[in-house]
Motif scaffolding. Structure first.
Motif, PDB file in Angstrom:
ATOM      1  N   ASP A   4       0.861  -1.188   0.000  1.00 14.32           N
ATOM      2  CA  ASP A   4       0.000   0.000   0.000  1.00 14.32           C
ATOM      3  C   ASP A   4       0.893   1.233   0.000  1.00 14.32           C
ATOM      4  O   ASP A   4       1.726   1.396   0.893  1.00 14.32           O
ATOM      5  N   ILE A   5       0.726   2.085  -1.015  1.00 18.30           N
ATOM      6  CA  ILE A   5       1.561   3.280  -1.106  1.00 18.30           C
ATOM      7  C   ILE A   5       0.736   4.439  -1.673  1.00 18.30           C
ATOM      8  O   ILE A   5      -0.156   4.239  -2.482  1.00 18.30           O
ATOM      9  N   ASP A   6       1.047   5.641  -1.205  1.00 21.22           N
ATOM     10  CA  ASP A   6       0.452   6.852  -1.752  1.00 21.22           C
ATOM     11  C   ASP A   6       1.467   7.429  -2.736  1.00 21.22           C
ATOM     12  O   ASP A   6       2.561   7.849  -2.344  1.00 21.22           O
ATOM     13  N   ALA A   7       1.132   7.437  -4.004  1.00 24.63           N
ATOM     14  CA  ALA A   7       2.018   7.928  -5.052  1.00 24.63           C
ATOM     15  C   ALA A   7       1.493   9.273  -5.552  1.00 24.63           C
ATOM     16  O   ALA A   7       0.648   9.325  -6.444  1.00 24.63           O
ATOM     17  N   SER A   8       1.934  10.328  -4.922  1.00 24.45           N
ATOM     18  CA  SER A   8       1.531  11.684  -5.300  1.00 24.45           C
ATOM     19  C   SER A   8       0.013  11.864  -5.312  1.00 24.45           C
ATOM     20  O   SER A   8      -0.561  12.408  -6.254  1.00 24.45           O
ATOM     21  N   GLY A   9      -0.642  11.342  -4.277  1.00 30.52           N
ATOM     22  CA  GLY A   9      -2.091  11.516  -4.150  1.00 30.52           C
ATOM     23  C   GLY A   9      -2.916  10.372  -4.701  1.00 30.52           C
ATOM     24  O   GLY A   9      -4.130  10.366  -4.544  1.00 30.52           O
ATOM     25  N   ILE A  10      -2.296   9.418  -5.344  1.00 33.05           N
ATOM     26  CA  ILE A  10      -3.012   8.229  -5.825  1.00 33.05           C
ATOM     27  C   ILE A  10      -2.651   7.069  -4.919  1.00 33.05           C
ATOM     28  O   ILE A  10      -1.478   6.714  -4.781  1.00 33.05           O
ATOM     29  N   ASN A  11      -3.657   6.507  -4.275  1.00 32.78           N
ATOM     30  CA  ASN A  11      -3.441   5.379  -3.374  1.00 32.78           C
ATOM     31  C   ASN A  11      -3.417   4.093  -4.201  1.00 32.78           C
ATOM     32  O   ASN A  11      -4.385   3.782  -4.896  1.00 32.78           O
ATOM     33  N   ILE A  12      -2.313   3.374  -4.122  1.00 31.71           N
ATOM     34  CA  ILE A  12      -2.132   2.125  -4.863  1.00 31.71           C
ATOM     35  C   ILE A  12      -2.020   0.992  -3.861  1.00 31.71           C
ATOM     36  O   ILE A  12      -1.193   1.038  -2.952  1.00 31.71           O
ATOM     37  N   LYS A  13      -2.880  -0.025  -4.033  1.00 33.20           N
ATOM     38  CA  LYS A  13      -2.851  -1.211  -3.171  1.00 33.20           C
ATOM     39  C   LYS A  13      -2.702  -2.438  -4.055  1.00 33.20           C
ATOM     40  O   LYS A  13      -3.318  -2.526  -5.118  1.00 33.20           O
ATOM     41  N   LEU A  14      -1.881  -3.387  -3.596  1.00 34.76           N
ATOM     42  CA  LEU A  14      -1.639  -4.606  -4.355  1.00 34.76           C
ATOM     43  C   LEU A  14      -1.453  -5.771  -3.403  1.00 34.76           C
ATOM     44  O   LEU A  14      -0.707  -5.668  -2.430  1.00 34.76           O
ATOM     45  N   SER A  29       3.940 -19.871 -17.858  1.00 42.25           N
ATOM     46  CA  SER A  29       2.579 -20.331 -17.563  1.00 42.25           C
ATOM     47  C   SER A  29       2.272 -20.333 -16.068  1.00 42.25           C
ATOM     48  O   SER A  29       1.221 -20.801 -15.656  1.00 42.25           O
ATOM     49  N   GLU A  30       3.174 -19.808 -15.247  1.00 39.53           N
ATOM     50  CA  GLU A  30       2.973 -19.767 -13.794  1.00 39.53           C
ATOM     51  C   GLU A  30       2.483 -18.373 -13.395  1.00 39.53           C
ATOM     52  O   GLU A  30       3.264 -17.447 -13.240  1.00 39.53           O
ATOM     53  N   TRP A  31       1.164 -18.241 -13.245  1.00 32.01           N
ATOM     54  CA  TRP A  31       0.526 -16.959 -12.958  1.00 32.01           C
ATOM     55  C   TRP A  31       0.171 -16.842 -11.486  1.00 32.01           C
ATOM     56  O   TRP A  31      -0.125 -17.826 -10.822  1.00 32.01           O
ATOM     57  N   CYS A  32       0.147 -15.607 -10.990  1.00 32.03           N
ATOM     58  CA  CYS A  32      -0.316 -15.291  -9.640  1.00 32.03           C
ATOM     59  C   CYS A  32      -1.659 -14.572  -9.753  1.00 32.03           C
ATOM     60  O   CYS A  32      -1.874 -13.778 -10.663  1.00 32.03           O
ATOM     61  N   LYS A  33      -2.542 -14.830  -8.821  1.00 29.38           N
ATOM     62  CA  LYS A  33      -3.806 -14.093  -8.731  1.00 29.38           C
ATOM     63  C   LYS A  33      -3.551 -12.837  -7.896  1.00 29.38           C
ATOM     64  O   LYS A  33      -2.881 -12.888  -6.865  1.00 29.38           O
ATOM     65  N   CYS A  34      -4.076 -11.720  -8.347  1.00 27.86           N
ATOM     66  CA  CYS A  34      -3.823 -10.445  -7.672  1.00 27.86           C
ATOM     67  C   CYS A  34      -5.121  -9.699  -7.391  1.00 27.86           C
ATOM     68  O   CYS A  34      -6.070  -9.773  -8.164  1.00 27.86           O
ATOM     69  N   ASP A  35      -5.116  -8.981  -6.288  1.00 28.70           N
ATOM     70  CA  ASP A  35      -6.139  -7.993  -5.971  1.00 28.70           C
ATOM     71  C   ASP A  35      -5.413  -6.646  -5.999  1.00 28.70           C
ATOM     72  O   ASP A  35      -4.312  -6.522  -5.457  1.00 28.70           O
ATOM     73  N   PHE A  36      -5.986  -5.650  -6.661  1.00 31.11           N
ATOM     74  CA  PHE A  36      -5.339  -4.350  -6.693  1.00 31.11           C
ATOM     75  C   PHE A  36      -6.367  -3.249  -6.827  1.00 31.11           C
ATOM     76  O   PHE A  36      -7.491  -3.479  -7.278  1.00 31.11           O
ATOM     77  N   SER A  37      -5.964  -2.051  -6.404  1.00 31.30           N
ATOM     78  CA  SER A  37      -6.839  -0.898  -6.546  1.00 31.30           C
ATOM     79  C   SER A  37      -6.013   0.369  -6.715  1.00 31.30           C
ATOM     80  O   SER A  37      -4.879   0.457  -6.246  1.00 31.30           O
ATOM     81  N   PHE A  38      -6.614   1.318  -7.425  1.00 37.01           N
ATOM     82  CA  PHE A  38      -6.083   2.660  -7.603  1.00 37.01           C
ATOM     83  C   PHE A  38      -7.210   3.611  -7.210  1.00 37.01           C
ATOM     84  O   PHE A  38      -8.312   3.510  -7.749  1.00 37.01           O
ATOM     85  N   SER A  39      -6.931   4.522  -6.289  1.00 41.22           N
ATOM     86  CA  SER A  39      -7.974   5.463  -5.880  1.00 41.22           C
ATOM     87  C   SER A  39      -7.371   6.821  -5.547  1.00 41.22           C
ATOM     88  O   SER A  39      -6.225   6.913  -5.101  1.00 41.22           O
ATOM     89  N   SER A  40      -8.183   7.848  -5.812  1.00 48.43           N
ATOM     90  CA  SER A  40      -7.795   9.214  -5.480  1.00 48.43           C
ATOM     91  C   SER A  40      -9.049  10.077  -5.513  1.00 48.43           C
ATOM     92  O   SER A  40      -9.657  10.244  -6.573  1.00 48.43           O
ATOM     93  N   GLY A  41      -9.405  10.594  -4.374  1.00 49.76           N
ATOM     94  CA  GLY A  41     -10.581  11.456  -4.283  1.00 49.76           C
ATOM     95  C   GLY A  41     -11.804  10.830  -4.924  1.00 49.76           C
ATOM     96  O   GLY A  41     -12.022   9.634  -4.836  1.00 49.76           O
ATOM     97  N   GLU A  42     -12.576  11.651  -5.598  1.00 51.52           N
ATOM     98  CA  GLU A  42     -13.795  11.165  -6.253  1.00 51.52           C
ATOM     99  C   GLU A  42     -13.574  10.818  -7.721  1.00 51.52           C
ATOM    100  O   GLU A  42     -14.441  10.233  -8.358  1.00 51.52           O
ATOM    101  N   PHE A  43     -12.404  11.156  -8.277  1.00 50.83           N
ATOM    102  CA  PHE A  43     -12.223  10.969  -9.710  1.00 50.83           C
ATOM    103  C   PHE A  43     -11.618   9.614 -10.082  1.00 50.83           C
ATOM    104  O   PHE A  43     -11.671   9.219 -11.243  1.00 50.83           O
ATOM    105  N   LEU A  44     -11.032   8.889  -9.133  1.00 50.63           N
ATOM    106  CA  LEU A  44     -10.409   7.615  -9.457  1.00 50.63           C
ATOM    107  C   LEU A  44     -10.775   6.577  -8.414  1.00 50.63           C
ATOM    108  O   LEU A  44     -10.512   6.762  -7.221  1.00 50.63           O
ATOM    109  N   ASN A  45     -11.396   5.493  -8.853  1.00 48.78           N
ATOM    110  CA  ASN A  45     -11.768   4.395  -7.968  1.00 48.78           C
ATOM    111  C   ASN A  45     -11.836   3.112  -8.808  1.00 48.78           C
ATOM    112  O   ASN A  45     -12.906   2.722  -9.266  1.00 48.78           O
TER     113      ASN A  45
END
Length: 76
Positions: A4-14, A29-45
């Motif tokens: 979890d990191i705040d990158a200049s106002g964009i919260n990135i979670k992985l 052929s060896e894949w990982c399953k990921c959960d991720f999100s990008f959020s910032s204020g009301e404009f990015l979710n």
């Protein structure tokens, strides 16, 4: 565990699940399953859950790069 990191106002979670050390025989052929999100204020979710985003070998390279960044061996 989440990365979890705040990158200049964009919260990135992985979160990476199902990682196993990659092998030379089937690295592509060896894949990982990921959960991720990008959020910032009301404009990015944006988020995805349980999606095959990274190959296991890519996770190894990502871990190296993030460690170097956190150890201030590379600049943002």
């Amino acid at each position: 565990m989440w990365f979890d990191i705040d990158a200049s106002g964009i919260n990135i979670k992985l979160q990476i699940n199902g990682y196993k050390q990659s092998s030379k025989d089937n690295w592509d052929s060896e894949w990982c399953k990921c959960d991720f999100s990008f959020s910032s204020g009301e404009f990015l979710n944006y988020h995805k859950e349980n999606d095959e985003v990274f190959l296991c070998c890519e996770v190894e390279a990502l871990e190296t790069a993030l460690t170097e960044l956190l150890d201030k061996k590379i600049q943002r």
